[in-house]
Design a protein around this motif. Sequence first.
Motif, PDB file in Angstrom:
ATOM      1  N   GLN A  36       0.824  -1.212   0.000  1.00 38.29           N
ATOM      2  CA  GLN A  36       0.000   0.000   0.000  1.00 38.29           C
ATOM      3  C   GLN A  36       0.859   1.263   0.000  1.00 38.29           C
ATOM      4  O   GLN A  36       0.580   2.221   0.728  1.00 38.29           O
ATOM      5  N   ILE A  37       1.900   1.273  -0.794  1.00 39.28           N
ATOM      6  CA  ILE A  37       2.832   2.406  -0.817  1.00 39.28           C
ATOM      7  C   ILE A  37       2.173   3.636  -1.437  1.00 39.28           C
ATOM      8  O   ILE A  37       1.579   3.558  -2.505  1.00 39.28           O
ATOM      9  N   GLU A  38       2.306   4.742  -0.755  1.00 36.92           N
ATOM     10  CA  GLU A  38       1.905   6.059  -1.261  1.00 36.92           C
ATOM     11  C   GLU A  38       3.159   6.932  -1.216  1.00 36.92           C
ATOM     12  O   GLU A  38       3.487   7.513  -0.180  1.00 36.92           O
ATOM     13  N   LEU A  39       3.879   6.988  -2.324  1.00 40.35           N
ATOM     14  CA  LEU A  39       5.165   7.694  -2.339  1.00 40.35           C
ATOM     15  C   LEU A  39       5.025   9.155  -1.944  1.00 40.35           C
ATOM     16  O   LEU A  39       5.813   9.660  -1.138  1.00 40.35           O
ATOM     17  N   ALA A  40       4.057   9.839  -2.504  1.00 38.35           N
ATOM     18  CA  ALA A  40       3.925  11.276  -2.234  1.00 38.35           C
ATOM     19  C   ALA A  40       3.741  11.564  -0.751  1.00 38.35           C
ATOM     20  O   ALA A  40       4.217  12.582  -0.246  1.00 38.35           O
ATOM     21  N   ASP A  41       3.064  10.654  -0.050  1.00 34.18           N
ATOM     22  CA  ASP A  41       2.844  10.819   1.386  1.00 34.18           C
ATOM     23  C   ASP A  41       3.949  10.186   2.228  1.00 34.18           C
ATOM     24  O   ASP A  41       3.929  10.308   3.456  1.00 34.18           O
ATOM     25  N   GLY A  42       4.865   9.472   1.584  1.00 40.75           N
ATOM     26  CA  GLY A  42       5.929   8.784   2.325  1.00 40.75           C
ATOM     27  C   GLY A  42       5.381   7.713   3.240  1.00 40.75           C
ATOM     28  O   GLY A  42       5.892   7.495   4.328  1.00 40.75           O
ATOM     29  N   LEU A  43       4.345   7.011   2.794  1.00 36.76           N
ATOM     30  CA  LEU A  43       3.589   6.067   3.615  1.00 36.76           C
ATOM     31  C   LEU A  43       3.620   4.679   3.010  1.00 36.76           C
ATOM     32  O   LEU A  43       3.522   4.523   1.790  1.00 36.76           O
ATOM     33  N   ALA A  44       3.742   3.658   3.858  1.00 37.04           N
ATOM     34  CA  ALA A  44       3.623   2.263   3.426  1.00 37.04           C
ATOM     35  C   ALA A  44       3.174   1.423   4.612  1.00 37.04           C
ATOM     36  O   ALA A  44       3.300   1.830   5.766  1.00 37.04           O
TER      37      ALA A  44
ATOM     38  N   PHE B 164      13.196   4.061   6.363  1.00 37.91           N
ATOM     39  CA  PHE B 164      13.332   5.421   6.886  1.00 37.91           C
ATOM     40  C   PHE B 164      14.668   6.048   6.512  1.00 37.91           C
ATOM     41  O   PHE B 164      14.709   7.175   6.021  1.00 37.91           O
ATOM     42  N   GLU B 165      15.752   5.337   6.747  1.00 39.63           N
ATOM     43  CA  GLU B 165      17.083   5.944   6.628  1.00 39.63           C
ATOM     44  C   GLU B 165      17.655   5.930   5.222  1.00 39.63           C
ATOM     45  O   GLU B 165      18.386   6.840   4.848  1.00 39.63           O
ATOM     46  N   GLU B 166      17.348   4.909   4.446  1.00 43.58           N
ATOM     47  CA  GLU B 166      17.903   4.821   3.091  1.00 43.58           C
ATOM     48  C   GLU B 166      16.985   5.440   2.040  1.00 43.58           C
ATOM     49  O   GLU B 166      17.457   6.018   1.070  1.00 43.58           O
ATOM     50  N   ILE B 167      15.684   5.291   2.217  1.00 43.87           N
ATOM     51  CA  ILE B 167      14.734   5.768   1.206  1.00 43.87           C
ATOM     52  C   ILE B 167      14.084   7.083   1.615  1.00 43.87           C
ATOM     53  O   ILE B 167      13.871   7.953   0.790  1.00 43.87           O
ATOM     54  N   GLY B 168      13.759   7.255   2.881  1.00 43.52           N
ATOM     55  CA  GLY B 168      13.162   8.504   3.338  1.00 43.52           C
ATOM     56  C   GLY B 168      11.666   8.451   3.566  1.00 43.52           C
ATOM     57  O   GLY B 168      10.999   9.495   3.571  1.00 43.52           O
ATOM     58  N   PHE B 169      11.101   7.244   3.767  1.00 43.02           N
ATOM     59  CA  PHE B 169       9.683   7.172   4.122  1.00 43.02           C
ATOM     60  C   PHE B 169       9.436   7.976   5.392  1.00 43.02           C
ATOM     61  O   PHE B 169      10.324   8.133   6.228  1.00 43.02           O
ATOM     62  N   HIS B 170       8.212   8.484   5.529  1.00 45.11           N
ATOM     63  CA  HIS B 170       7.826   9.267   6.697  1.00 45.11           C
ATOM     64  C   HIS B 170       7.101   8.414   7.740  1.00 45.11           C
ATOM     65  O   HIS B 170       7.297   8.576   8.936  1.00 45.11           O
ATOM     66  N   ARG B 171       6.220   7.502   7.274  1.00 45.94           N
ATOM     67  CA  ARG B 171       5.376   6.717   8.188  1.00 45.94           C
ATOM     68  C   ARG B 171       5.228   5.299   7.661  1.00 45.94           C
ATOM     69  O   ARG B 171       4.978   5.100   6.469  1.00 45.94           O
ATOM     70  N   LEU B 172       5.375   4.325   8.554  1.00 48.19           N
ATOM     71  CA  LEU B 172       5.093   2.933   8.241  1.00 48.19           C
ATOM     72  C   LEU B 172       4.001   2.442   9.180  1.00 48.19           C
ATOM     73  O   LEU B 172       4.056   2.694  10.389  1.00 48.19           O
ATOM     74  N   GLU B 173       3.017   1.775   8.614  1.00 46.00           N
ATOM     75  CA  GLU B 173       1.939   1.192   9.400  1.00 46.00           C
ATOM     76  C   GLU B 173       2.059  -0.324   9.375  1.00 46.00           C
ATOM     77  O   GLU B 173       2.671  -0.905   8.478  1.00 46.00           O
TER      78      GLU B 173
END
Length: 193
Positions: free
Chosen positions: A101-109, A137-146
Amino acid sequence: MPLLTRPVLTPGALARTEQPVIPTGDGLLLRPWQEEDAPAVHAAFQDPLMHRFHGRSCESEAEAAEWITRWRRAWAGEREPQWAVVAEGTGLLMGRVALRQIELADGLAELAYWTVAQARGRSVATRSAAALTHWAFEEIGFHRLELMHSTANEASCRVAVKAGFAAEGTRRKAYLHLDGWHDMHLHARVRGD
């Protein structure tokens, strides 16, 4: 209509490079799926616990091979990349970990995982979830993981907590399992937790 904020991640954030091998640092590797994993995937899905808390069954090694083909393509599509969790050195399949359920623009997966029966009780899911979370988080830059699991799956709840995912609530009757609708616990981590 222009956005008022910049996207957290842009298309290509994952696919611009090859899918990485991610070591947990304690004897496990998260690696891209290989065709020769099909017998082990099929065997994993013969476990009754997989039928209780997973929405799929696997009827044959050929079906497992089809799944692996899709999982291998998922990296380029940036929607649901999957990793095999294997023992470092032997390559023995211990489980699977994925971003869904990746949403790149929101940095969410959404982080998802399963383990083979022989790997349970050895912190395989926790170690894999922690390694993938760190990388995301550290390599790609996601903001939130659920992370979601059935409220009946106490082991998965322990994995979520040990991997640093705070409980946020319950989604009532949110997932249809073999025995009916299950309430699902929602856990999450944000970058910097």
